[in-house]
Design an enzyme around this catalytic site. Sequence first.
Site, PDB file in Angstrom:
ATOM      1  N   HIS A   1     -10.419  -3.959  -0.601  1.00  0.00           N
ATOM      2  CA  HIS A   1     -10.098  -2.674  -1.220  1.00  0.00           C
ATOM      3  C   HIS A   1      -8.656  -2.743  -1.721  1.00  0.00           C
ATOM      4  O   HIS A   1      -7.795  -3.347  -1.082  1.00  0.00           O
ATOM      5  CB  HIS A   1     -10.264  -1.548  -0.197  1.00  0.00           C
ATOM      6  CG  HIS A   1      -9.725  -0.237  -0.676  1.00  0.00           C
ATOM      7  ND1 HIS A   1     -10.060   0.284  -1.907  1.00  0.00           N
ATOM      8  CD2 HIS A   1      -8.862   0.648  -0.115  1.00  0.00           C
ATOM      9  CE1 HIS A   1      -9.430   1.433  -2.072  1.00  0.00           C
ATOM     10  NE2 HIS A   1      -8.694   1.676  -0.998  1.00  0.00           N
TER      11      HIS A   1
ATOM     12  N   CYS B   1     -12.466   5.712   0.580  1.00  0.00           N
ATOM     13  CA  CYS B   1     -12.221   4.388  -0.016  1.00  0.00           C
ATOM     14  C   CYS B   1     -13.178   3.319   0.509  1.00  0.00           C
ATOM     15  O   CYS B   1     -13.298   2.252  -0.093  1.00  0.00           O
ATOM     16  CB  CYS B   1     -10.787   3.952   0.232  1.00  0.00           C
ATOM     17  SG  CYS B   1      -9.597   4.977  -0.639  1.00  0.00           S
TER      18      CYS B   1
ATOM     19  N   ASN C   1      -5.362   2.314  -7.064  1.00  0.00           N
ATOM     20  CA  ASN C   1      -6.396   2.494  -6.042  1.00  0.00           C
ATOM     21  C   ASN C   1      -7.526   3.326  -6.638  1.00  0.00           C
ATOM     22  O   ASN C   1      -7.357   4.523  -6.862  1.00  0.00           O
ATOM     23  CB  ASN C   1      -5.762   3.190  -4.837  1.00  0.00           C
ATOM     24  CG  ASN C   1      -6.748   3.414  -3.694  1.00  0.00           C
ATOM     25  OD1 ASN C   1      -7.959   3.245  -3.862  1.00  0.00           O
ATOM     26  ND2 ASN C   1      -6.229   3.800  -2.541  1.00  0.00           N
TER      27      ASN C   1
HETATM   28  O1  UT7 Z   1      -7.002   3.815   0.129  1.00  0.00           O
HETATM   29  C1  UT7 Z   1      -6.882   4.689   1.211  1.00  0.00           C
HETATM   30  C2  UT7 Z   1      -5.834   4.260   2.103  1.00  0.00           C
HETATM   31  N1  UT7 Z   1      -4.542   4.470   1.529  1.00  0.00           N
HETATM   32  C3  UT7 Z   1      -3.620   3.587   1.734  1.00  0.00           C
HETATM   33  O2  UT7 Z   1      -3.926   2.578   2.303  1.00  0.00           O
HETATM   34  C4  UT7 Z   1      -2.221   3.870   1.331  1.00  0.00           C
HETATM   35  C5  UT7 Z   1      -1.338   3.511   2.453  1.00  0.00           C
HETATM   36  N2  UT7 Z   1       0.067   3.791   2.270  1.00  0.00           N
HETATM   37  C6  UT7 Z   1       0.865   3.158   1.359  1.00  0.00           C
HETATM   38  O3  UT7 Z   1       0.399   2.378   0.557  1.00  0.00           O
HETATM   39  C7  UT7 Z   1       2.345   3.382   1.445  1.00  0.00           C
HETATM   40  O4  UT7 Z   1       2.643   4.029   2.646  1.00  0.00           O
HETATM   41  C8  UT7 Z   1       2.921   4.202   0.261  1.00  0.00           C
HETATM   42  C9  UT7 Z   1       2.914   3.339  -0.979  1.00  0.00           C
HETATM   43  C10 UT7 Z   1       2.111   5.450   0.056  1.00  0.00           C
HETATM   44  C11 UT7 Z   1       4.362   4.583   0.547  1.00  0.00           C
HETATM   45  O5  UT7 Z   1       5.147   3.439   0.820  1.00  0.00           O
HETATM   46  P1  UT7 Z   1       6.104   3.392   2.097  1.00  0.00           P
HETATM   47  O6  UT7 Z   1       6.813   2.125   2.023  1.00  0.00           O
HETATM   48  O7  UT7 Z   1       5.249   3.662   3.293  1.00  0.00           O
HETATM   49  O8  UT7 Z   1       7.118   4.558   1.796  1.00  0.00           O
HETATM   50  P2  UT7 Z   1       7.406   5.885   2.654  1.00  0.00           P
HETATM   51  O9  UT7 Z   1       6.261   6.829   2.543  1.00  0.00           O
HETATM   52  O10 UT7 Z   1       7.879   5.494   4.016  1.00  0.00           O
HETATM   53  O11 UT7 Z   1       8.618   6.454   1.830  1.00  0.00           O
HETATM   54  C12 UT7 Z   1       9.875   5.761   1.738  1.00  0.00           C
HETATM   55  C13 UT7 Z   1      10.763   6.509   0.775  1.00  0.00           C
HETATM   56  C14 UT7 Z   1      10.848   8.002   1.067  1.00  0.00           C
HETATM   57  O12 UT7 Z   1      12.146   8.427   0.813  1.00  0.00           O
HETATM   58  P3  UT7 Z   1      13.188   8.677   2.020  1.00  0.00           P
HETATM   59  O13 UT7 Z   1      12.547   9.740   2.864  1.00  0.00           O
HETATM   60  O14 UT7 Z   1      13.293   7.358   2.715  1.00  0.00           O
HETATM   61  O15 UT7 Z   1      14.421   9.108   1.305  1.00  0.00           O
HETATM   62  C15 UT7 Z   1       9.921   8.615   0.031  1.00  0.00           C
HETATM   63  O16 UT7 Z   1      10.278   9.938  -0.289  1.00  0.00           O
HETATM   64  O17 UT7 Z   1      10.257   6.396  -0.560  1.00  0.00           O
HETATM   65  C16 UT7 Z   1      10.140   7.694  -1.136  1.00  0.00           C
HETATM   66  N3  UT7 Z   1       9.028   7.695  -2.084  1.00  0.00           N
HETATM   67  C17 UT7 Z   1       9.179   7.395  -3.389  1.00  0.00           C
HETATM   68  N4  UT7 Z   1      10.245   7.063  -4.115  1.00  0.00           N
HETATM   69  C18 UT7 Z   1      10.055   6.802  -5.420  1.00  0.00           C
HETATM   70  C19 UT7 Z   1       7.734   7.982  -1.851  1.00  0.00           C
HETATM   71  N5  UT7 Z   1       7.016   7.864  -2.980  1.00  0.00           N
HETATM   72  C20 UT7 Z   1       7.897   7.512  -3.947  1.00  0.00           C
HETATM   73  C21 UT7 Z   1       7.766   7.245  -5.334  1.00  0.00           C
HETATM   74  N6  UT7 Z   1       8.880   6.897  -6.014  1.00  0.00           N
HETATM   75  N7  UT7 Z   1       6.587   7.306  -5.968  1.00  0.00           N
END
Ligand code: UT7
Length: 322
Positions: A249, A113, A279
């Site tokens: 970004h 990225c 992204n």
């Molecule tokens: O460009 C390169 C760099 N990349 C980034 O900078 C991305 C960085 N990361 C992020 O943007 C975020 O971490 C995400 C958007 C990927 C995820 O958000 P989060 O607030 O960190 O969520 P999480 O991974 O902690 O997941 C929270 C919950 C989980 O469920 P449980 O375990 O709490 O029951 C996930 O399974 O949200 C769930 N979850 C979803 N639910 C509905 C994860 N993805 C989804 C989804 N829809 N698409």
Amino acid sequence: MIYSRITGTGGYLPEKVLTNKDLEKFVDTTDEWIVERTGIRQRHVAETQSACDLAEIAARRALEMAGKAPEDVDLIVLGTSTPDLVFPSTASLLQGRLGIKNGGAAFDVQAACSGFVFALSVADKFVKSGVSKCALVVGAETMTRLMDWNDRGTCVLFGDGAGAVLLEASEEAGILSTHLHTDGAYEHLLNVAGGISRNSEALLEGRAFLQMKGNEVFRMAVNTLGRIVDETLDANQMSKSDVDWLVPHQANIRIIQATAKKLDMPMERVVVTVADQGNTSAASIPLALDTAVRDGRIQRGEVLLLEAFGGGFTWGSALVKF
Ligand code: UT7
């Protein structure tokens, strides 16, 4: 002293749009979750087009804005993690596509990225050293080809597109400084674990997907981008109030908001495209820049802070007098 100045910008997004509602039909997610956790509402998908196809349109638009012809270009540096082929490089393919004969060097830069900021920094050094007078810098990606459409943690995040800038040698200040970093200890948090000399079977069997431990990447991104803001301003003996626009970004609106807060910058001075584009990896910064230049928000003479974080981990910034 020779500087490199951005004299043209261009962008291109493929026609097909995939909305959050569309995703709800085949993956266990909701529009509400995606909007609240990422700020993304839709992304563009290159159905049959390659990274070079997208890059060519963005590059021609940047050339047109600058009033330059392809034969004026003596260097192409292109950031991508989704090249058309193993080789020739997508930059080489682009040079051929633009019909440039006996051109200078054209090569790809792979910094995930952060690819555009890395490419911009390399091209800036070629221009400042007198080697190049007119450099095309491109970020072009077909990230949707790397998606596991069963993995809701990643497939809702990425989109396709390309952005480009033309850099020309100038006596007037343009790119003020660039800052690049890599920490190679984090392969396990963000990768595509299939390549040519390792795990080639994953590639051949069509399961070389982007994998990410999103939460851990998120925390690293916020901390690291906060630090690079300070590094960039210190290097130029500037303060936060000297920056007119943040062009970040576009991975997640919450990461963008955290960096804006660190800069004491109101969101009206931040270029945000993540809602409509998702992204687009190395394409996201030049696409955002092009959007705000063309809609008249970014004006000549203003100071822009470009910053990115991505797989590698890689991160970088550029301070630009536009
Ligand atoms: O460009 C390169 C760099 N990349 C980034 O900078 C991305 C960085 N990361 C992020 O943007 C975020 O971490 C995400 C958007 C990927 C995820 O958000 P989060 O607030 O960190 O969520 P999480 O991974 O902690 O997941 C929270 C919950 C989980 O469920 P449980 O375990 O709490 O029951 C996930 O399974 O949200 C769930 N979850 C979803 N639910 C509905 C994860 N993805 C989804 C989804 N829809 N698409």
